[in-house]
Design an enzyme around this catalytic site. Structure first.
Site, PDB file in Angstrom:
ATOM      1  N   SER A 146       0.857  -1.179   0.000  1.00 38.84           N
ATOM      2  CA  SER A 146       0.000   0.000   0.000  1.00 38.84           C
ATOM      3  C   SER A 146       0.897   1.234   0.000  1.00 38.84           C
ATOM      4  O   SER A 146       2.087   1.139   0.327  1.00 38.84           O
ATOM      5  CB  SER A 146      -0.879  -0.006   1.259  1.00 38.84           C
TER       6      SER A 146
ATOM      7  N   TYR B 179      -2.389  -0.908  10.453  1.00 40.52           N
ATOM      8  CA  TYR B 179      -2.311  -1.169   9.017  1.00 40.52           C
ATOM      9  C   TYR B 179      -1.008  -0.632   8.438  1.00 40.52           C
ATOM     10  O   TYR B 179      -0.330  -1.309   7.658  1.00 40.52           O
ATOM     11  CB  TYR B 179      -3.516  -0.511   8.335  1.00 40.52           C
TER      12      TYR B 179
END
Length: 257
Positions: free
Chosen positions: A148, A161
């Site tokens: 990401s 995350y």
């Protein structure tokens, strides 16, 4: 007979978390390039719906499906053994499955931290290791971890995350350090903000949508189609000397202040 180095005909790919969203799109892109698929999900009912749709689209002989818990070592070992022994050897692994949990760090429960780290980082280690056990004796194989922009950046409320995706970038390097000499290629792609059913609420938020479009040099959200080509490339012979890299597919977001 392969006509280009991007042709995946004759290759078998496992895509974790491919019953919906980005994983489903990546699986479709690999199949479009000629690969046979092993779809994966934890929700057996949703996985079966995807399996049926893909079998109709690409042919039942090119699509299988498995459901196992990517965070459980024994479940992973059994799932990969089933694929290799009953369905066929894996040539490509896409570690895609992941979750999000939005809570400020001061309020984040340890169990939620552990759940995100386990699902988004430890699972890539467990599945990657189990697949590599089979790939290494064959001296070939592709592992692609889905990171990401948070592999390199941070935003409030997504600390677990961010930590997991940052760890995934270096796990990719660690796998490369240990396995590249035996013929494996291990890389990652790091999507920016991608418009999917799971981000629809953010797209519909006028303030957040405006921020994304202004913050991204390309001036728009990414699409799942934007991810397909880079993953096809990394899965193919065209990237045979690419190893340990994280390719950011973010419209330029991480390139500018």
């Amino acid at each position: 007979m392969k006509t280009t180095p991007f042709d995946l005909t004759g290759r078998r790919a496992l895509v974790t978390g491919s019953s919906r969203g980005i994983g489903q799109a990546l699986a479709g892109g690999l199949a479009a390039a000629g690969a046979s698929l092993v779809l994966h999900g934890f929700d057996a009912e949703r996985l079966e719906r995807t399996h049926e749709a893909f079998a109709e689209r690409f042919g039942p002989d090119r699509v299988d499906a498995v459901a196992f818990d990517i965070t459980d070592e024994d479940s992973v070992a059994q799932g990969i053994a089933h694929i290799e022994e009953d369905l066929g050897e894996l040539d490509i692994l896409i570690n895609n499955a992941g979750i999000q949990h939005r809570v400020p760090l001061l309020d984040l429960a340890v169990e939620d931290w552990n759940r995100v780290i386990s699902t988004d980082l430890t699972s890539a280690f467990l599945v990657g290791r189990e697949v590599a056990r089979r790939m290494l004796p064959r001296a070939r194989g592709k592992i692609i971890n889905i990171g990401s922009v948070q592999s390199d950046l941070a935003r409030p409320t997504i600390g677990a995350y961010t930590a997991a995706k940052g760890g995934l970038r270096n796990l990719t390097r660690a796998m490369t350090a240990e396995w590249a000499g035996a013929g494996l290629q291990v890389n990652a792609v790091a999507p920016g903000y991608i418009h999917t059913e799971m981000t629809q609420a953010l797209v519909d938020d006028p303030e957040f949508n405006s921020w994304i479009c202004k913050r991204t040099p390309a001036g728009r959200w990414g699409t799942v189609q934007d991810l397909m080509g880079p993953v096809q490339w990394l899965a193919s012979d065209a990237s045979a000397y690419v190893n340990g890299q994280t390719i950011f597919i973010d419209g330029g977001m991480t390139a500018v202040v």
